[in-house]
Design a protein around this motif. Sequence first.
Motif, PDB file in Angstrom:
ATOM      1  N   GLN A  72       4.385  15.433  11.271  1.00 32.98           N
ATOM      2  CA  GLN A  72       5.649  15.940  11.592  1.00 32.98           C
ATOM      3  C   GLN A  72       6.524  14.857  11.290  1.00 32.98           C
ATOM      4  O   GLN A  72       7.776  15.200  10.881  1.00 32.98           O
ATOM      5  CB  GLN A  72       5.650  16.678  12.746  1.00 32.98           C
ATOM      6  N   GLU A  73       6.256  13.566  11.346  1.00 33.19           N
ATOM      7  CA  GLU A  73       7.172  12.530  11.748  1.00 33.19           C
ATOM      8  C   GLU A  73       7.508  11.760  10.397  1.00 33.19           C
ATOM      9  O   GLU A  73       8.613  11.070  10.385  1.00 33.19           O
ATOM     10  CB  GLU A  73       7.089  11.828  13.070  1.00 33.19           C
ATOM     11  N   PHE A  74       6.286  11.577   9.573  1.00 34.30           N
ATOM     12  CA  PHE A  74       6.318  10.592   8.642  1.00 34.30           C
ATOM     13  C   PHE A  74       5.961  10.992   7.280  1.00 34.30           C
ATOM     14  O   PHE A  74       5.273  12.026   7.140  1.00 34.30           O
ATOM     15  CB  PHE A  74       5.508   9.350   8.981  1.00 34.30           C
ATOM     16  N   CYS A  75       6.426  10.261   6.167  1.00 34.88           N
ATOM     17  CA  CYS A  75       5.973  10.639   4.966  1.00 34.88           C
ATOM     18  C   CYS A  75       5.901   9.200   4.170  1.00 34.88           C
ATOM     19  O   CYS A  75       6.062   8.214   4.709  1.00 34.88           O
ATOM     20  CB  CYS A  75       7.098  11.325   4.090  1.00 34.88           C
ATOM     21  N   SER A  76       5.196   9.368   3.026  1.00 35.45           N
ATOM     22  CA  SER A  76       4.606   8.217   2.379  1.00 35.45           C
ATOM     23  C   SER A  76       4.833   8.202   0.823  1.00 35.45           C
ATOM     24  O   SER A  76       4.842   9.324   0.402  1.00 35.45           O
ATOM     25  CB  SER A  76       3.199   7.646   2.755  1.00 35.45           C
ATOM     26  N   ILE A  77       5.076   7.037   0.227  1.00 35.27           N
ATOM     27  CA  ILE A  77       5.165   6.854  -1.299  1.00 35.27           C
ATOM     28  C   ILE A  77       3.895   5.941  -1.582  1.00 35.27           C
ATOM     29  O   ILE A  77       3.832   4.741  -1.183  1.00 35.27           O
ATOM     30  CB  ILE A  77       6.255   6.887  -1.880  1.00 35.27           C
ATOM     31  N   PRO A  78       3.290   6.100  -2.901  1.00 36.34           N
ATOM     32  CA  PRO A  78       2.576   4.645  -3.261  1.00 36.34           C
ATOM     33  C   PRO A  78       3.675   3.750  -3.752  1.00 36.34           C
ATOM     34  O   PRO A  78       4.842   4.074  -4.329  1.00 36.34           O
ATOM     35  CB  PRO A  78       1.838   5.232  -4.491  1.00 36.34           C
ATOM     36  N   TYR A  79       3.323   2.470  -3.721  1.00 38.16           N
ATOM     37  CA  TYR A  79       4.437   1.443  -4.135  1.00 38.16           C
ATOM     38  C   TYR A  79       3.762   0.437  -5.012  1.00 38.16           C
ATOM     39  O   TYR A  79       4.467   0.091  -5.955  1.00 38.16           O
ATOM     40  CB  TYR A  79       4.895   0.953  -2.925  1.00 38.16           C
ATOM     41  N   GLY A  80       2.819  -0.289  -4.678  1.00 38.60           N
ATOM     42  CA  GLY A  80       2.255  -1.398  -5.271  1.00 38.60           C
ATOM     43  C   GLY A  80       1.518  -0.752  -6.830  1.00 38.60           C
ATOM     44  O   GLY A  80       1.289   0.392  -7.010  1.00 38.60           O
ATOM     45  N   PRO A  81       1.389  -1.850  -7.592  1.00 39.30           N
ATOM     46  CA  PRO A  81       0.582  -1.406  -8.789  1.00 39.30           C
ATOM     47  C   PRO A  81      -0.636  -0.557  -8.657  1.00 39.30           C
ATOM     48  O   PRO A  81      -1.030   0.089  -9.479  1.00 39.30           O
ATOM     49  CB  PRO A  81       0.239  -3.042  -9.394  1.00 39.30           C
ATOM     50  N   SER A  82      -1.511  -0.994  -7.715  1.00 35.13           N
ATOM     51  CA  SER A  82      -2.688  -0.289  -7.531  1.00 35.13           C
ATOM     52  C   SER A  82      -2.398   1.177  -7.157  1.00 35.13           C
ATOM     53  O   SER A  82      -2.905   2.264  -7.552  1.00 35.13           O
ATOM     54  CB  SER A  82      -3.752  -0.984  -6.429  1.00 35.13           C
ATOM     55  N   GLY A  83      -1.384   1.151  -6.049  1.00 35.06           N
ATOM     56  CA  GLY A  83      -1.068   2.640  -5.650  1.00 35.06           C
ATOM     57  C   GLY A  83      -0.469   3.533  -6.454  1.00 35.06           C
ATOM     58  O   GLY A  83      -0.640   4.604  -6.207  1.00 35.06           O
ATOM     59  N   THR A  84       0.252   3.152  -7.439  1.00 36.83           N
ATOM     60  CA  THR A  84       0.960   3.730  -8.400  1.00 36.83           C
ATOM     61  C   THR A  84       0.217   4.058  -9.748  1.00 36.83           C
ATOM     62  O   THR A  84       0.678   4.795 -10.651  1.00 36.83           O
ATOM     63  CB  THR A  84       2.369   3.375  -8.608  1.00 36.83           C
ATOM     64  N   ALA A  85      -0.965   3.292  -9.862  1.00 38.85           N
ATOM     65  CA  ALA A  85      -1.729   3.337 -11.141  1.00 38.85           C
ATOM     66  C   ALA A  85      -2.139   4.818 -11.305  1.00 38.85           C
ATOM     67  O   ALA A  85      -2.481   5.597 -10.523  1.00 38.85           O
ATOM     68  CB  ALA A  85      -2.728   2.439 -11.015  1.00 38.85           C
ATOM     69  N   PRO A  86      -2.469   5.052 -12.624  1.00 44.44           N
ATOM     70  CA  PRO A  86      -2.896   6.658 -13.137  1.00 44.44           C
ATOM     71  C   PRO A  86      -4.420   6.778 -12.462  1.00 44.44           C
ATOM     72  O   PRO A  86      -4.994   5.557 -12.242  1.00 44.44           O
ATOM     73  CB  PRO A  86      -2.955   6.338 -14.610  1.00 44.44           C
ATOM     74  N   ASP A  87      -4.731   7.992 -12.187  1.00 42.12           N
ATOM     75  CA  ASP A  87      -6.148   8.177 -11.750  1.00 42.12           C
ATOM     76  C   ASP A  87      -6.817   8.514 -12.765  1.00 42.12           C
ATOM     77  O   ASP A  87      -8.187   9.300 -12.635  1.00 42.12           O
ATOM     78  CB  ASP A  87      -6.063   9.158 -10.654  1.00 42.12           C
ATOM     79  N   ASP A  88      -6.649   8.274 -14.112  1.00 40.01           N
ATOM     80  CA  ASP A  88      -7.534   8.397 -15.281  1.00 40.01           C
ATOM     81  C   ASP A  88      -8.177   7.010 -15.649  1.00 40.01           C
ATOM     82  O   ASP A  88      -7.049   6.064 -15.851  1.00 40.01           O
ATOM     83  CB  ASP A  88      -6.911   9.220 -16.337  1.00 40.01           C
ATOM     84  N   ILE A  89      -9.204   6.586 -15.968  1.00 38.66           N
ATOM     85  CA  ILE A  89      -9.661   5.248 -16.099  1.00 38.66           C
ATOM     86  C   ILE A  89      -8.992   4.812 -17.536  1.00 38.66           C
ATOM     87  O   ILE A  89      -8.775   3.728 -17.453  1.00 38.66           O
ATOM     88  CB  ILE A  89     -11.288   5.157 -16.098  1.00 38.66           C
ATOM     89  N   ARG A  90      -8.952   5.541 -18.561  1.00 37.97           N
ATOM     90  CA  ARG A  90      -8.244   4.909 -19.925  1.00 37.97           C
ATOM     91  C   ARG A  90      -7.024   4.699 -19.561  1.00 37.97           C
ATOM     92  O   ARG A  90      -6.388   3.612 -19.775  1.00 37.97           O
ATOM     93  CB  ARG A  90      -8.449   5.802 -20.809  1.00 37.97           C
ATOM     94  N   GLU A  91      -6.218   5.689 -18.885  1.00 37.23           N
ATOM     95  CA  GLU A  91      -4.675   5.412 -18.814  1.00 37.23           C
ATOM     96  C   GLU A  91      -4.456   4.460 -17.679  1.00 37.23           C
ATOM     97  O   GLU A  91      -3.658   3.490 -17.635  1.00 37.23           O
ATOM     98  CB  GLU A  91      -3.815   6.545 -18.359  1.00 37.23           C
ATOM     99  N   TYR A  92      -5.380   3.932 -16.750  1.00 38.45           N
ATOM    100  CA  TYR A  92      -5.219   2.978 -15.878  1.00 38.45           C
ATOM    101  C   TYR A  92      -5.305   1.552 -16.513  1.00 38.45           C
ATOM    102  O   TYR A  92      -4.734   0.636 -16.125  1.00 38.45           O
ATOM    103  CB  TYR A  92      -6.639   3.055 -14.890  1.00 38.45           C
ATOM    104  N   GLU A  93      -6.324   1.559 -17.571  1.00 39.15           N
ATOM    105  CA  GLU A  93      -6.473   0.063 -18.331  1.00 39.15           C
ATOM    106  C   GLU A  93      -5.007  -0.027 -18.936  1.00 39.15           C
ATOM    107  O   GLU A  93      -4.579  -1.332 -18.843  1.00 39.15           O
ATOM    108  CB  GLU A  93      -7.285   0.126 -19.176  1.00 39.15           C
ATOM    109  N   LEU A  94      -4.350   0.774 -19.630  1.00 40.21           N
ATOM    110  CA  LEU A  94      -3.301   0.747 -20.426  1.00 40.21           C
ATOM    111  C   LEU A  94      -2.057   0.481 -19.732  1.00 40.21           C
ATOM    112  O   LEU A  94      -1.334  -0.288 -19.822  1.00 40.21           O
ATOM    113  CB  LEU A  94      -2.987   2.080 -21.142  1.00 40.21           C
TER     114      LEU A  94
END
Length: 327
Positions: A72-94
């Motif tokens: 109820q009190e907090f929210c989050s966002i991905p920030y670093g390169p790892s956290g914001t990377a795509p979750d498809d392995i091919r797109e991940y490499e690109l």
Amino acid sequence: MVKHGKDRWDLFDWSLSSSSEDLDFELRGHLPMPWGDFFLNPRRLRGSDFLMRWNQGVWSENRIQEAINQTQEFCSIPYGPSGTAPDDIREYELYFERLERAGLSQLKRPDILIFRKSDENSISELVETLGGPGELPFIPEDDEVIRQLLSKAVIAVECENSLWRAQQMPGYGRELKPMRRLGGKPGLAKSTVLPTVIIKEEDRGRLLTWQEENGIPIHVWHLFFDLAFGISLAEADSLIGEGLIESTPQVFQAPGGATTSKDIYKVYYHYAYRIGDMVEEPSLTADSITDNNGHILPFVRFEGGRLSINAATAELLEAAARERDEG
């Protein structure tokens, strides 16, 4: 750029590298497959271990973000390169190739930023102004909008994960005792298998620099299959400085097969706080990808599960938020 012998270690290799002791997964009931001939965009990817470890990393970061966002009190966002990377392995490499072309391969930012829930709408607007979460690693931190974003952060989180049920590890529940190798300081035998919060030496200095430059405390959160532990980077650094936690050389292997040794710190869970428990365990389902030559590479995918943040962790975040406001 890091190289090992004739093998080039670029950002994709580092991001997908795994400790050699974790590369023991085996799929039974399948015919031998020519892993050395497997190409992916067109990088060679050896075995199912790397795909499973990659998927587990994505899964664990998602579980942490979901757990924070459901409070109820907090929210989050991905920030670093790892956290914001795509979750498809091919797109991940690109994605990581784009980081290198932009000259940003040496950036080390924490994976997740945590904010007060009351700031959620303004945070979303700032992220959209920047082009969405996936664009954050490509924007310098002296950018005015990035500075606005960081000014609202309560803490930053560096994520780690392990393929273990923490409470079933043989050393879980053992008390620390004086150890000769630690000069009489408390510890356990090196061979003890127990939950730890892992910090890589190569990351420690860069994360401490980021923390000092941005004035945002970093915590390392380590997710196991059944629960999660965390520790502030400052506390971990103090334990290391006092000789209570020693470095351990670890051999890491890249998807292409190259290996290198890195020093890591395994912080006993006794020094960490328990973030919460997995109130819904994930399911492990079979999956596969097929290369351009038609080879099928099977692996196990982590799906679902739910981490519940406990009251003590919520209080820790609230205290950090108050300190941020007062500062």
